[in-house]
Design a protein around this motif. Structure first.
Motif, PDB file in Angstrom:
ATOM      1  N   VAL A   1       0.899  -1.553   0.031  1.00 29.78           N
ATOM      2  CA  VAL A   1       0.517  -0.190  -0.128  1.00 29.78           C
ATOM      3  C   VAL A   1       0.916   1.164  -0.115  1.00 29.78           C
ATOM      4  O   VAL A   1       1.473   1.820   0.433  1.00 29.78           O
ATOM      5  N   PHE A   2       0.442   2.042  -1.010  1.00 28.57           N
ATOM      6  CA  PHE A   2       1.446   3.663  -1.002  1.00 28.57           C
ATOM      7  C   PHE A   2       0.512   3.786   0.216  1.00 28.57           C
ATOM      8  O   PHE A   2       0.011   4.493   0.400  1.00 28.57           O
ATOM      9  N   VAL A   3       1.304   4.798   0.850  1.00 31.68           N
ATOM     10  CA  VAL A   3       1.019   6.406   1.737  1.00 31.68           C
ATOM     11  C   VAL A   3       1.777   7.609   0.974  1.00 31.68           C
ATOM     12  O   VAL A   3       3.115   7.035   0.221  1.00 31.68           O
ATOM     13  N   GLU A   4       1.414   9.020   1.460  1.00 32.90           N
ATOM     14  CA  GLU A   4       1.838   9.853   1.429  1.00 32.90           C
ATOM     15  C   GLU A   4       2.075  10.493   2.471  1.00 32.90           C
ATOM     16  O   GLU A   4       1.694  10.504   3.210  1.00 32.90           O
ATOM     17  N   GLY A   5       3.100  11.332   1.566  1.00 29.80           N
ATOM     18  CA  GLY A   5       4.052  12.550   3.076  1.00 29.80           C
ATOM     19  C   GLY A   5       4.708  13.152   2.208  1.00 29.80           C
ATOM     20  O   GLY A   5       5.398  13.073   0.936  1.00 29.80           O
ATOM     21  N   PRO A   6       5.543  14.313   3.164  1.00 28.62           N
ATOM     22  CA  PRO A   6       6.794  15.170   2.620  1.00 28.62           C
ATOM     23  C   PRO A   6       7.806  14.476   2.197  1.00 28.62           C
ATOM     24  O   PRO A   6       8.532  13.334   3.015  1.00 28.62           O
ATOM     25  N   ARG A   7       8.361  15.012   0.395  1.00 27.94           N
ATOM     26  CA  ARG A   7       9.268  14.475  -0.154  1.00 27.94           C
ATOM     27  C   ARG A   7      10.776  14.923   0.789  1.00 27.94           C
ATOM     28  O   ARG A   7      11.170  16.162   0.465  1.00 27.94           O
ATOM     29  N   PRO A   8      11.593  13.860   1.483  1.00 29.36           N
ATOM     30  CA  PRO A   8      12.835  13.953   1.843  1.00 29.36           C
ATOM     31  C   PRO A   8      13.798  13.964   0.330  1.00 29.36           C
ATOM     32  O   PRO A   8      13.588  14.033  -0.419  1.00 29.36           O
ATOM     33  N   PRO A   9      15.262  14.651   1.509  1.00 31.25           N
ATOM     34  CA  PRO A   9      16.128  14.969   0.427  1.00 31.25           C
ATOM     35  C   PRO A   9      16.560  14.139  -0.447  1.00 31.25           C
ATOM     36  O   PRO A   9      16.594  12.549  -0.033  1.00 31.25           O
ATOM     37  N   LEU A  10      16.752  14.883  -1.678  1.00 31.09           N
ATOM     38  CA  LEU A  10      16.885  12.682  -2.860  1.00 31.09           C
ATOM     39  C   LEU A  10      18.210  13.159  -3.252  1.00 31.09           C
ATOM     40  O   LEU A  10      18.873  11.454  -3.674  1.00 31.09           O
ATOM     41  N   GLY A  11      18.979  13.677  -2.279  1.00 31.23           N
ATOM     42  CA  GLY A  11      20.034  13.300  -3.006  1.00 31.23           C
ATOM     43  C   GLY A  11      21.300  14.283  -2.465  1.00 31.23           C
ATOM     44  O   GLY A  11      21.216  15.067  -1.199  1.00 31.23           O
ATOM     45  N   LEU A  12      22.710  14.277  -2.393  1.00 32.81           N
ATOM     46  CA  LEU A  12      23.283  15.560  -2.318  1.00 32.81           C
ATOM     47  C   LEU A  12      24.456  15.694  -3.786  1.00 32.81           C
ATOM     48  O   LEU A  12      25.391  14.866  -4.434  1.00 32.81           O
ATOM     49  N   LEU A  13      24.824  16.988  -3.777  1.00 33.12           N
ATOM     50  CA  LEU A  13      25.970  17.186  -5.284  1.00 33.12           C
ATOM     51  C   LEU A  13      26.639  17.654  -3.710  1.00 33.12           C
ATOM     52  O   LEU A  13      26.898  18.486  -3.323  1.00 33.12           O
ATOM     53  N   VAL A  14      28.480  17.006  -4.257  1.00 33.75           N
ATOM     54  CA  VAL A  14      29.292  16.805  -3.727  1.00 33.75           C
ATOM     55  C   VAL A  14      30.199  18.379  -5.288  1.00 33.75           C
ATOM     56  O   VAL A  14      30.556  17.752  -6.021  1.00 33.75           O
ATOM     57  N   PHE A  15      30.400  19.224  -4.851  1.00 39.09           N
ATOM     58  CA  PHE A  15      31.248  19.811  -5.583  1.00 39.09           C
ATOM     59  C   PHE A  15      32.644  19.434  -5.736  1.00 39.09           C
ATOM     60  O   PHE A  15      33.560  18.927  -5.094  1.00 39.09           O
ATOM     61  N   ASP A  16      33.504  19.839  -7.262  1.00 37.82           N
ATOM     62  CA  ASP A  16      35.088  19.759  -7.185  1.00 37.82           C
ATOM     63  C   ASP A  16      36.108  20.567  -5.364  1.00 37.82           C
ATOM     64  O   ASP A  16      36.829  19.669  -5.259  1.00 37.82           O
ATOM     65  N   ASN A  17      35.500  21.682  -5.268  1.00 35.85           N
ATOM     66  CA  ASN A  17      36.326  22.382  -3.740  1.00 35.85           C
ATOM     67  C   ASN A  17      35.831  22.107  -2.744  1.00 35.85           C
ATOM     68  O   ASN A  17      35.933  22.056  -1.517  1.00 35.85           O
ATOM     69  N   GLY A  18      34.524  20.600  -3.152  1.00 38.05           N
ATOM     70  CA  GLY A  18      34.394  19.861  -1.705  1.00 38.05           C
ATOM     71  C   GLY A  18      33.036  20.715  -1.176  1.00 38.05           C
ATOM     72  O   GLY A  18      32.404  19.826   0.226  1.00 38.05           O
ATOM     73  N   ALA A  19      31.965  21.602  -1.174  1.00 34.78           N
ATOM     74  CA  ALA A  19      31.048  21.901  -1.092  1.00 34.78           C
ATOM     75  C   ALA A  19      29.859  20.508  -1.054  1.00 34.78           C
ATOM     76  O   ALA A  19      30.414  20.813  -2.749  1.00 34.78           O
ATOM     77  N   SER A  20      28.886  21.127  -0.871  1.00 34.63           N
ATOM     78  CA  SER A  20      27.971  20.194  -1.215  1.00 34.63           C
ATOM     79  C   SER A  20      25.758  20.962  -0.545  1.00 34.63           C
ATOM     80  O   SER A  20      26.097  22.001   0.113  1.00 34.63           O
ATOM     81  N   PHE A  21      25.614  20.321  -1.682  1.00 38.18           N
ATOM     82  CA  PHE A  21      24.320  20.889  -1.624  1.00 38.18           C
ATOM     83  C   PHE A  21      23.519  20.178  -1.457  1.00 38.18           C
ATOM     84  O   PHE A  21      23.488  18.815  -2.021  1.00 38.18           O
ATOM     85  N   SER A  22      22.554  20.065  -0.338  1.00 36.46           N
ATOM     86  CA  SER A  22      21.435  19.034  -0.214  1.00 36.46           C
ATOM     87  C   SER A  22      20.296  19.159  -1.103  1.00 36.46           C
ATOM     88  O   SER A  22      20.343  19.890  -1.507  1.00 36.46           O
ATOM     89  N   LEU A  23      19.922  18.282  -2.183  1.00 33.58           N
ATOM     90  CA  LEU A  23      18.965  18.377  -3.515  1.00 33.58           C
ATOM     91  C   LEU A  23      17.568  18.365  -2.024  1.00 33.58           C
ATOM     92  O   LEU A  23      17.130  17.287  -2.538  1.00 33.58           O
ATOM     93  N   ASP A  24      16.930  18.644  -1.781  1.00 35.57           N
ATOM     94  CA  ASP A  24      15.562  18.970  -1.331  1.00 35.57           C
ATOM     95  C   ASP A  24      14.621  19.875  -2.494  1.00 35.57           C
ATOM     96  O   ASP A  24      13.451  20.830  -1.580  1.00 35.57           O
TER      97      ASP A  24
END
Length: 408
Positions: free
Chosen positions: A285-308
């Motif tokens: 059975v499917f349920v519905e809810g808020p979508r969590p972050p789907l991943g992370l972008l890790v850049f060449d300088n080490g900075a990261s951004f959460s994909l929300d």
């Protein structure tokens, strides 16, 4: 916003090469505005001319003074939210420019005539149509100017700006001045590079080295935004105008399976991405809810951004109407080569998938799946589903997509 190449980036990795905000030199230009520097933050604003204005200025200065309580070295996220709320309620000066330290760069708040610029790169960011700007940027590789735009009658056209006989470094306090210049951090020499020499066949070891720290957070914590030194990292406020909050990325609801601990998961997952237990398939059975972050972008300088949320990547993504209306979140890519387009690529979240789209850029977007030995160019306008550990190259910049389902 003027044409030009945006400033460079600040690495997030080992403390030996991460410049502390409070160690950077701040030069104050002579003038009658207000320049304030406190731990982790630099502000330029107008002097108060009324009792109400004086109260508003004191409120902001008190906020800055208390932002670093408890030894917090990077108050940028908290200050950005708090200051934006004050401005929108008329409880802060109408014209200001602020930069504050974050874990992986700088948080920027601009209101009214406030602006920041990197003159050596021909890059400038100012308010659009008087709207408050709250942004997160990397450390620039050249000095960053904070100032307030002035009417032509006040700017003294044709008159050279007076220069102090001896520039001084404002370490802390509140002084008069016509803008402030934050020095750029020294270029790290020991930082591993993933840029032009990145080979698609061996990304994981380099990324793991960049993310190494004395107490490294788990990949799950990184993607969900948990600061290894504190509580959860809040999402940046979005400039949503005339739009239902449910339509923004952070309010998107999706259908999926919940594990026995109530974590919502992609229905294609065999194990819970949060706790790792096997998914209970017996319910079906499917349920519905808020979508969590789907991943992370890790850049060449080490900075990261959460994909929300949905992102627009490029040299000047703020020029796009979708960014101005809050449908896309801007992610400025600082590149000294000049080959990154102003609107280069879009990262689009659809249900449980992360899609990458080239926006018709002049020099293209390259991708390489895990284990690939060559780069592949995207077809402009055609979405491509991003897979765990997929690498993306835009000009001289590159990043790796990390997913909870692809984490070790």
């Amino acid at each position: 916003m003027s044409e030009g190449t945006a400033p460079g980036t600040r690495p997030r990795v080992a403390a030996a090469i991460v410049p502390a905000f409070d160690q950077m030199t701040v030069t104050v230009r002579p003038g009658s505005d207000v320049v304030a520097r406190m731990p982790g933050v630099l502000l330029v604003t107008r002097p108060a001319e009324t009792e109400e204005g004086d109260r508003a200025l004191r409120v902001v200065l008190d906020l800055l003074a208390t932002s670093a309580q408890g030894g917090i070295r990077a108050p940028g996220y908290r200050l950005g939210r708090a200051l934006r709320t004050l401005i929108e309620h008329g409880a802060a000066p109408a014209d200001l420019a602020l930069v504050a330290a974050t874990d992986d760069g700088l948080a920027v708040v601009l209101a009214g005539a406030g602006a920041i610029a990197v003159s050596e790169r021909g890059w400038r960011l100012a308010c659009v149509s008087g709207r408050v700007q709250v942004r997160e940027i990397d450390w620039p590789p050249a000095p960053l100017l904070l100032d307030l735009a002035r009417p032509a009658a006040e700017s003294g056209q044709g008159t050279p700006e007076p220069r102090p006989a001896r520039p001084f470094d404002l370490r802390e306090g509140v002084v008069p001045g016509n803008g402030a210049i934050l020095a750029s951090p020294p270029s790290p020499t020991a930082t591993p590079e993933l840029g032009a020499g990145l080979q698609p066949s061996a990304p994981r070891e380099t990324v793991d080295m960049l993310l190494a720290s004395p107490t490294p957070p788990s990949r799950c914590d990184q993607i969900l935004g948990v600061d290894p030194l504190g509580g959860p990292r809040p999402a940046l406020p979005l400039p949503v105008t005339g739009q239902d909050c449910a339509e923004s990325g952070s309010g998107t609801r999706v259908r999926g399976y919940r594990c026995r601990d109530a974590h919502l998961n992609d229905p294609r997952a065999l194990f819970c991405a949060i706790c790792g237990i096997r998914m209970a398939e017996s319910t079906g059975v499917f349920v519905e809810g808020p979508r969590p972050p789907l991943g992370l972008l890790v850049f060449d300088n080490g900075a990261s951004f959460s994909l929300d949320d949905n992102y627009l990547l490029g040299r000047e993504p703020d020029i796009d109407e979708r960014v101005r209306t809050g449908r896309l979140r801007p992610l400025v890519l600082f590149d000294t080569s000049g080959v990154i387009s102003r609107r280069h690529a879009e990262i689009r979240l659809e249900d449980w998938d992360v899609l990458l789209v080239d926006c018709g850029s002049a020099n293209g977007t390259l991708v390489a799946e895990r284990g690939a030995t060559v780069w592949s160019a995207l077809v402009p306008g055609q979405p491509v589903r991003m897979l765990p550990s997929m690498q993306v190259r835009i000009g001289e910049r590159s990043f790796v997509f990390e997913s909870l389902h692809g984490a070790p």
